[in-house]
Structures are given as structure tokens and as C-alpha cells.
Design an enzyme around this catalytic site. Structure first.
Site, short mmCIF file in Angstrom:
data_model
loop_
_atom_site.label_atom_id
_atom_site.label_comp_id
_atom_site.label_asym_id
_atom_site.label_seq_id
_atom_site.Cartn_x
_atom_site.Cartn_y
_atom_site.Cartn_z
N ILE A 159 -9.41 -3.82 11.06
CA ILE A 159 -8.11 -3.48 11.65
C ILE A 159 -8.31 -2.65 12.92
O ILE A 159 -7.63 -2.86 13.94
CB ILE A 159 -7.22 -2.75 10.62
CG1 ILE A 159 -6.96 -3.68 9.42
CG2 ILE A 159 -5.91 -2.29 11.25
CD1 ILE A 159 -6.24 -3.02 8.25
N THR A 237 -1.89 4.28 10.39
CA THR A 237 -1.43 3.11 9.62
C THR A 237 -2.35 2.89 8.43
O THR A 237 -2.27 1.84 7.79
CB THR A 237 -1.48 1.82 10.48
OG1 THR A 237 -2.78 1.71 11.06
CG2 THR A 237 -0.42 1.80 11.56
N ALA A 238 -3.22 3.87 8.13
CA ALA A 238 -4.24 3.66 7.09
C ALA A 238 -3.70 4.13 5.74
O ALA A 238 -3.15 3.33 4.96
CB ALA A 238 -5.52 4.35 7.48
N ARG A 239 -3.82 5.42 5.48
CA ARG A 239 -3.27 5.99 4.25
C ARG A 239 -2.81 7.41 4.57
O ARG A 239 -3.45 8.13 5.34
CB ARG A 239 -4.32 6.05 3.14
CG ARG A 239 -4.55 4.72 2.43
CD ARG A 239 -3.32 4.27 1.63
NE ARG A 239 -3.52 3.03 0.90
CZ ARG A 239 -3.13 1.82 1.31
NH1 ARG A 239 -2.55 1.67 2.48
NH2 ARG A 239 -3.34 0.76 0.55
N ASP A 263 3.06 5.31 9.71
CA ASP A 263 3.57 4.23 8.86
C ASP A 263 3.24 4.49 7.40
O ASP A 263 3.74 3.79 6.52
CB ASP A 263 2.93 2.90 9.31
CG ASP A 263 3.49 1.69 8.57
OD1 ASP A 263 4.73 1.60 8.46
OD2 ASP A 263 2.71 0.83 8.11
N GLU A 268 4.20 8.77 -0.60
CA GLU A 268 5.33 7.92 -0.21
C GLU A 268 5.94 7.23 -1.43
O GLU A 268 5.21 6.95 -2.38
CB GLU A 268 4.90 6.89 0.85
CG GLU A 268 3.78 5.95 0.41
CD GLU A 268 3.24 5.09 1.54
OE1 GLU A 268 2.93 5.62 2.63
OE2 GLU A 268 3.13 3.87 1.32
N HIS A 286 5.93 2.20 5.82
CA HIS A 286 4.79 1.39 5.37
C HIS A 286 5.03 -0.11 5.64
O HIS A 286 5.02 -0.93 4.72
CB HIS A 286 4.50 1.62 3.88
CG HIS A 286 3.08 1.31 3.50
ND1 HIS A 286 2.38 2.02 2.56
CD2 HIS A 286 2.23 0.35 3.93
CE1 HIS A 286 1.16 1.51 2.42
NE2 HIS A 286 1.06 0.50 3.25
N GLY A 288 3.10 -1.90 7.72
CA GLY A 288 1.89 -2.48 8.32
C GLY A 288 1.73 -3.98 8.13
O GLY A 288 1.57 -4.73 9.09
N SER A 289 1.78 -4.44 6.90
CA SER A 289 1.50 -5.86 6.65
C SER A 289 2.78 -6.68 6.49
O SER A 289 2.74 -7.83 6.04
CB SER A 289 0.63 -6.00 5.39
OG SER A 289 1.30 -5.41 4.27
C1 DGY Z 1 -2.57 -2.52 1.85
O1 DGY Z 1 -2.77 -3.74 1.81
O2 DGY Z 1 -3.41 -1.70 1.48
C2 DGY Z 1 -1.23 -2.09 2.32
O3 DGY Z 1 -1.25 -0.81 2.83
C3 DGY Z 1 -0.22 -2.23 1.21
O4 DGY Z 1 -0.49 -1.31 0.21
#
Ligand code: DGY
Length: 320
Positions: A159, A237-239, A263, A268, A286, A288-289
Site C-alpha cells: 500500500i 490509513t493503517a491502524r 481513516d 473505532e 475507515h 480505505g477499501s
Molecule cells: C483491512 O483489510 O485490514 C481493512 O482495514 C478492513 O479491516
């Protein structure tokens, strides 16, 4: 006629994924998307596989309580900090995740946060919606230009590299820190920093792309924020738990940081209440995807993994 394995699908999934799950498995779906908490083990009675999301915490206690029929767990996520892999390994439960398929979508959101935080997009949007826009003037909602500046990327995996490609197209210079230096063809001209501290000092823009592990928890703490150039912009955008919320909020309040784009959040959806009070933070839930194509691809990837694991074949994306 071969019997289809029974799987428990813990969350509501995109329609195309549920349709395929029901064709290929005896799938117990969750059409109301009610969160399955402590009774996950009970609900898994008679199941051979579980298709979970990061909302389900697979703790050592839960693994012990799972019925003996459960042989495989596929998570609909690339992140797997919600699964105790050791406990699964010890019980002979195979585990998989969904890497690769979400790289581009998450990198898009990182770019959106980088631009949104720098160019004060949520402040502008709120102003227009509230009818508070009184007209154009030369110093309204100014932010730093990203072109020609350094973007520091912590964690230059799939990513991180997808974000680097986007940021280069905006004229940014890429620097990164990673456990190990990448090969030249993966670096694509990016400058490697052997320590996170050295990267931080060079990064007026910073994007976090490392997984959540005991080592990365609270990575961006007060001490590391102090190393960033004054007025830096931070994107995550990670954790959420790789950021120390108190330290980030203090730096956004003091002006040490110009802005942040987030994000993901510790705890959360119950995020630190300090964020909502700040104008200089661009917040997303959240996402991201969250593209149609990516969520379908994640679901199909999880089903491919389950089919392989339950069929006694190597999973395409194994964790255990
Ligand atoms: C992931 O794929 O890890 C996304 O952040 C959804 O949890």
C-alpha cells in the site's frame, strides 16, 4: 454428490460475495449484520469454516471455545491483529487474510486524506453547507502545497508503494522507512531512511502504512511528533493504535502539526472525542477499501482461501 462445507459468515457481505458463498458452501449468512459477540463459538456449532471481519476478535479464549468442527478461519481484511494466530496454530485451525486486492483503494484514500487535510477540504465543505461562505478572498483557507515537497512513508509495503506512485504524480518526492531497504525497482527513486526518526525529520508530509503489532503500537507518540518539521501533515490509513491519540491531538491544537487526515482510529467506531472538536483534522470512517470492486475482490479472495483450506489445499493467502 459431495456435500458443501458449512461456513459461518459473521457479517453481511456484498451481494455478489454472498451469492457465491451460498453457491459454493452451505453458508450461514448474517443478513441483518447484527454483530456477533461472545456467542460466536455457539453460532459456529456444526461449521467447518468461519468467514470473519476485523470486528470479530479471535482471542485465545474464543479459539478454545470453538467447536472441534472448525478447521479454517478466513478474515475479510488484510489486517489480522484481531486474530490470535498462535492460539489458532495450537488448535490446528488454518487462517488466511486478503492482501493485495485492496492496495489501490487504500492508497486512493491515503491520497484523499493527504489532499483533504492539507487543502482544508472538510473545513471548506462545512463552511459551504452551513451557508457561512461569504465570498472569495485571497487568504481564505490556505494550506500547504504538496507538490515539490517530501512525503515520508512509514512502511513501504504494497500500500505504501501504491501511495508513492500517486504522490509522485502530484510532484512529491518520496522518502521511506521500512524494516529493510527495498530493491531499486521497488524503490522507484525513493530515498531510504534506516531509522524512523531520520525519516520523520525529513517529512513535512507523513503517511503511516505499518501493521498494528505490539512493536508499532503508539508508534507516532509525542517524542516522534516533535521530530517532524513544524507544520507537518500526518495521514493514517493503517491502524488507529499506531498513533498516540493524546499526543496527536495536542500537536494539532498547538499548531506543531498543520493538520491530520485519519481513516482509522483506536477503539473505532468510538473514536477519541478530541478529534471531533478540531477543525484541522480530516476524518473518514475507515473507508480505505470501500470501493465496490475492492470489497467484492476481498470477499472472493476470502472465499478462495476458505475453499482451499477446507479442501486440504494450500491457501492462496495463508497466515497459519
Ligand atoms: C483491512 O483489510 O485490514 C481493512 O482495514 C478492513 O479491516
Amino acid at each position: 454428490m459431495t456435500t458443501r462445507p458449512t461456513i459461518l459468515v459473521t457479517r453481511k457481505l456484498p451481494p455478489a460475495v454472498e451469492a457465491r458463498a451460498s453457491r459454493e458452501f452451505n453458508a450461514i449468512l448474517n443478513p441483518d449484520d447484527r454483530l456477533i459477540g461472545a456467542d460466536l463459538a455457539k453460532r459456529a456449532e456444526g461449521c467447518e469454516g468461519l468467514l470473519i471481519c476485523s470486528s470479530e476478535k479471535i482471542t485465545p479464549e474464543l479459539v478454545k471455545a470453538l467447536p472441534a468442527s472448525v478447521r479454517a478461519i478466513a478474515t475479510f481484511s488484510v489486517g489480522f491483529e484481531h486474530i490470535d494466530l498462535e492460539a489458532c496454530r495450537a488448535r490446528g485451525i488454518r487462517v488466511s487474510h486478503t492482501p493485495e486486492v485492496l492496495n489501490e483503494a487504500v492508497a486512493d484514500i491515503a491520497m484523499l486524506l493527504l489532499l483533504g487535510a492539507s487543502r482544508r477540504a472538510s473545513e471548506g465543505e462545512r463552511m459551504v453547507r452551513a451557508g457561512q461562505w461569504k465570498g472569495w478572498y485571497t487568504t481564505m483557507l490556505l494550506g500547504p502545497q504538496i507538490g515539490g515537497k517530501v512525503l515520508g512513508i512509514v512502511g513501504m509495503g504494497r500500500i505504501g508503494r501504491a501511495l508513492a506512485r500517486r504522490a509522485r504524480a502530484f510532484g512529491m518526492e518520496i522518502h521511506y522507512h521500512n524494516r529493510s531497504r527495498l530493491a531499486a525497482e521497488q524503490e522507484e527513486g525513493a530515498s531510504y531512511h534506516a531509522t524512523a526518526e531520520s525519516l520523520l525529520e525529513a517529512s513535512p508530509f507523513l503517511s503511516l502504512h505499518c501493521p498494528s503489532t505490539p512493536e508499532s503500537r503508539n508508534f507516532l507518540n509525542a517524542e516522534r511528533i516533535a521530530r517532524l518539521p513544524d507544520g507537518a501533515v500526518v495521514v493514517n490509513t493503517a491502524r488507529g493504535d499506531i498513533v498516540d491519540d493524546e499526543a496527536l491531538i495536542a500537536a494539532l491544537k498547538s499548531g506543531k502539526l498543520f493538520a491530520a487526515g485519519l481513516d482509522v482510529f483506536a477503539g473505532e467506531p468510538n473514536i477519541h472525542p478530541g478529534y471531533a472538536k478540531l477543525d484541522n483534522v480530516f476524518l473518514l470512517p475507515h473507508l480505505g477499501s470501500a470501493t465496490v470492486e475492492t470489497r467484492d475482490a476481498m470477499g472472493f479472495c476470502a472465499l478462495d482461501n476458505l475453499a482451499a483450506m477446507l479442501g486440504g489445499r494450500p491457501a492462496p493467502n495463508p497466515l497459519v
